[in-house]
Design a protein around this motif. Structure first.
Motif, short mmCIF file in Angstrom:
data_model
loop_
_atom_site.label_atom_id
_atom_site.label_comp_id
_atom_site.label_asym_id
_atom_site.label_seq_id
_atom_site.Cartn_x
_atom_site.Cartn_y
_atom_site.Cartn_z
N TYR A 55 0.77 -1.31 0.06
CA TYR A 55 0.10 -0.14 0.00
C TYR A 55 0.66 1.27 -0.03
CZ TYR A 55 -3.67 3.30 1.58
OH TYR A 55 -4.37 4.48 1.36
N CYS A 58 -0.21 2.80 -3.43
CA CYS A 58 -1.71 3.15 -3.17
C CYS A 58 -1.74 4.57 -2.60
CB CYS A 58 -2.38 2.19 -2.48
SG CYS A 58 -2.32 0.43 -2.89
N LEU A 67 -3.01 -6.79 0.13
CA LEU A 67 -3.66 -5.46 -0.16
C LEU A 67 -5.12 -5.32 0.41
CD1 LEU A 67 -2.22 -3.79 -3.34
CD2 LEU A 67 -2.01 -2.92 -1.16
#
Lengths: 284, 260
Positions: free
Chosen positions: A46, A50, A123
C-alpha cells in the motif's frame, strides 16, 4: 433467549482465547480462494503503490488526490461501489479483490494485475483495516444471481418497459446516452459531480462486463453514487429482462462480450505480468 | 497474576466487540414505562423523576427568504400531480419570523444513559414527488418505514457521515421498505431521480427532540433534572446553542433566533 445468547458469547470468547487472537483478528481475516491475506505485508505494498492517491490514512486524501477526478476512494467510511452484497452492506473479500484486479474504467484507478494474486489479497487485508466497520459488522450474504433467462425479443421488450417504469431514463436518458433530465444534477456522496453511465459508448461497466455483473449492479446498486439498488423493485426475472434491454443500448460495443464462464476462467488464470495484460488491453 | 490480568483484558475486549455487534445492538425491547402518569421515574436516570419541560420558539430575523419555484417538468408523472406551481418548502416562516421545521434537541447532558428505541416505526413517505414529512425525527435503531404513494419510481438515498450509506429504488405500488440507522446524526436524504426532492432524517439516541410547528414552537417533555446543552438546527440557517439547568419538575422556556 437472553441466556442462550450469553452462552453463545461465552463460547465465542472462549474460542477467541483458545485461538490466541484478539477480537480484531476475528472479523478481519481475508481469504480469497486458498489464499490468506496478511495486512502487514499489504501495508508495505500500500505504501508503495496506493498511498499517493488513497493517502496514508486511507481517507482518499493522498497528495495526488486534488488532481484526480473521480476522487480516490475513502476506505474509512467502508462504502464501496462494487459489491456482491445488498446496498448498505460491506463488500466481500472477493469484491474488493476484484476491484483491485479490474481497476475502474474512466478513473485513475488502474488494474493491479501486475501484482501477484497473493499481493492483491494482502492489499485487501490491509485496506480493510482502515474502516472499523469490518471489525464491527458481520459480512452480509451476497445477493443471489439466478441463472440467466433467454435473451429473446419478448424479454427485451419487457426490459424496455421496465427501463421506462423504473425511471432509469431520468438519469441515463431515453436512449441510454447518459443524458436524462436529472443527469446534470447528480453528485456522489462527497458532493462531486458524477455522470451516469452512457450505454452508447459501449465501454465496460465499473463493476465488471458480463451479464451477471450487470444483473448484480442492478440489484446491489453502486453505494456512494446516485445509482440505487433495485432489489426491492425488480423480481429476478424482471432484472434479467432489463439486462437484455440494456445490452441493446450498447450500440458501439465492438468486442465480443465474455460469458460468465470465460470470466471465471480468466480470473482463475490471472497471472502476474505479460500476456495477461496484453490480453486485457484488447478486450477492454 | 500478570497473565490473569491479561486474560481479563482479553475477555473485556471480546465482550466489548460482541456488544457492538449490530445484530445484538438492533434488538428492540418494549417500552415498559407507564404512560399517562404525571411524575415518571427514568430508567436511564434511576430514581430521578423526569417531569421537567423545555419549550419555546425558533425564529428567524432579517430579510425574508423568497421561496423558489420547483420545476418538476423532468418527470411528467410528478408534474401531473401539481396543477398549481410548486414552491420550495426549505424555509417556512409564520408571523414574527416563526420558523417551521427546525429541530430542537438535547445535544449534551445525557451522558451515557441509554434508551430503548420505540417499537413503532418512524414513517417517511414520498408523496406528490416531495417528502412527507420533509424533516423526520427518529431514534437510533428504531424501524424506519419508507412508503411510496406516487405513481412514479423514486429512490431513497440517505447520505450519512456516521451511518452506513444505502440507496434503494422504490417503484409505484411496491410494499414499504424497512431500514434503520445505528448512530445519532442528521442525515440528508435525496431522490436522485427527482433532484428537487430533499429531506432530512434526524436520528437521536434519546427521546429529547422536537421539530418546530408552523408557529415555530417546540416542546421537550419528561426531561429529568440536570444541566443540558440544547441545540436548534435548521437546514438553511445552521445551528444555535443554549445552556439550560433544569430542577425537578421545572418548566423552562427558550427562544432561538437565527439572524440573517
Amino acid at each position: 433467549m437472553k441466556h442462550s445468547r450469553m452462552r453463545a458469547h461465552l463460547a465465542g470468547i472462549l474460542a477467541l482465547l483458545l485461538a490466541g487472537g484478539g477480537p480484531a483478528t476475528f472479523a478481519q481475516e481475508t481469504h480469497i480462494g486458498g489464499l490468506t491475506g496478511e495486512a502487514s505485508r499489504g501495508k508495505q505494498l500500500y505504501r508503495r503503490y496506493c498511498v499517493g492517491c488513497h493517502g496514508p490514512l486511507g481517507d482518499g486524501r493522498g497528495e495526488n488526490a486534488v488532481w484526480i477526478d473521480p476522487k480516490p476512494r475513502n476506505f474509512v467510511t467502508g462504502t464501496f461501489k462494487c459489491r456482491s452484497t445488498p446496498t448498505g452492506a460491506l463488500p466481500t473479500d472477493e469484491d474488493l479483490y476484484m476491484s483491485v484486479t479490474r481497476g475502474f474504467v474512466n478513473s485513475n484507478m488502474p488494474s493491479w494485475l501486475p501484482l501477484t494474486e497473493q499481493q492483491r489479497v494482502d492489499l485487501v487485508a490491509y485496506v480493510k483495516t482502515f474502516s472499523s466497520s469490518f471489525r464491527e459488522e458481520k459480512p452480509a450474504a451476497p445477493v443471489p444471481v439466478p441463472s440467466e433467462s433467454a435473451a429473446n425479443q419478448q424479454s427485451i421488450q419487457r426490459g424496455s418497459e421496465l427501463f421506462q417504469k423504473m425511471n432509469c431514463w431520468a438519469c441515463h436518458g431515453k436512449e441510454g446516452r447518459g443524458d436524462g433530465p436529472s443527469a446534470q444534477t447528480l453528485v456522489d456522496n462527497r458532493g462531486y459531480p458524477i455522470p451516469p453511465y452512457d450505454f452508447s459508448g459501449g465501454t465496460r461497466f465499473k463493476c465488471g462486463e458480463s451479464n451477471q455483473d450487470l444483473y448484480r449492479i442492478l440489484m446491489t446498486g453502486l453505494d456512494g453514487t446516485p445509482m440505487p439498488s433495485y432489489a426491492s423493485g425488480l423480481t429476478p426475472a424482471q432484472a434479467w429482462d432489463l439486462v437484455h434491454y440494456l445490452r441493446t443500448l450498447q450500440i458501439n460495443a465492438k468486442h465480443k462480450r465474455p460469458t460468465a464462464d470465460s470470466e471465471q476462467k480468466h480470473r482463475s488464470e490471472s497471472k502476474p505480468v505479460g500476456e495477461e495484460l496484453e490480453g486485457r488491453a484488447n478486450r477492454f | 497474576m500478570g497473565t490473569i490480568i491479561k486474560c481479563l483484558h482479553l475477555i473485556a475486549a471480546a465482550i466489548f466487540a460482541f456488544s457492538t455487534a449490530p445484530d445484538i445492538a438492533r434488538r428492540t425491547m418494549a417500552i415498559t414505562r407507564a404512560s399517562g402518569a404525571t411524575t415518571r421515574t427514568s430508567e436511564a436516570w434511576p430514581g430521578v423523576p423526569e417531569d421537567g419541560t423545555v419549550s419555546g420558539t425558533v425564529r428567524v430575523t432579517g430579510p425574508q427568504t423568497v421561496a423558489t419555484r420547483i420545476d418538476m417538468a423532468a418527470d411528467p408523472a410528478c408534474l401531473k400531480m401539481h396543477p398549481a406551481p410548486v414552491m420550495s418548502d426549505e424555509v417556512v416562516t409564520g408571523p414574527n419570523g416563526a420558523l417551521k421545521n427546525a429541530i430542537v434537541y438535547i445535544s449534551e447532558g445525557i451522558g451515557n444513559h441509554s434508551f430503548d428505541p420505540p417499537t413503532i416505526p418512524a414513517v417517511f413517505e414520498q408523496k406528490a414527488c416531495t417528502y412527507n414529512p420533509r424533516i423526520l425525527g427518529m431514534r437510533a435503531r428504531q424501524t424506519l418505514r419508507l412508503i411510496n404513494s406516487d405513481p412514479t419510481t423514486h429512490n431513497i438515498h440517505p447520505v450519512p457521515q456516521n451511518n452506513r450509506e444505502w440507496n434503494l429504488s422504490q417503484p409505484p405500488g411496491s410494499s414499504p421498505i424497512e431500514e434503520s440507522f445505528a448512530r445519532e446524526e442528521i442525515i440528508p436524504v435525496k431522490c436522485n431521480v427527482h433532484p428537487w426532492m430533499k429531506g432530512y432524517i434526524a436520528v437521536f439516541k434519546h427521546p429529547y427532540f422536537a421539530i418546530t410547528n408552523k408557529d415555530g414552537m417546540f416542546e421537550l417533555k419528561n426531561v429529568p433534572r440536570g444541566e443540558y446543552t440544547i441545540e436548534a438546527w435548521h437546514e438553511k440557517y445552521g445551528v444555535l446553542t443554549q445552556k439550560v439547568t433544569l430542577e425537578t419538575n421545572q418548566a423552562k422556556t427558550l427562544e432561538f433566533v437565527f439572524k440573517r
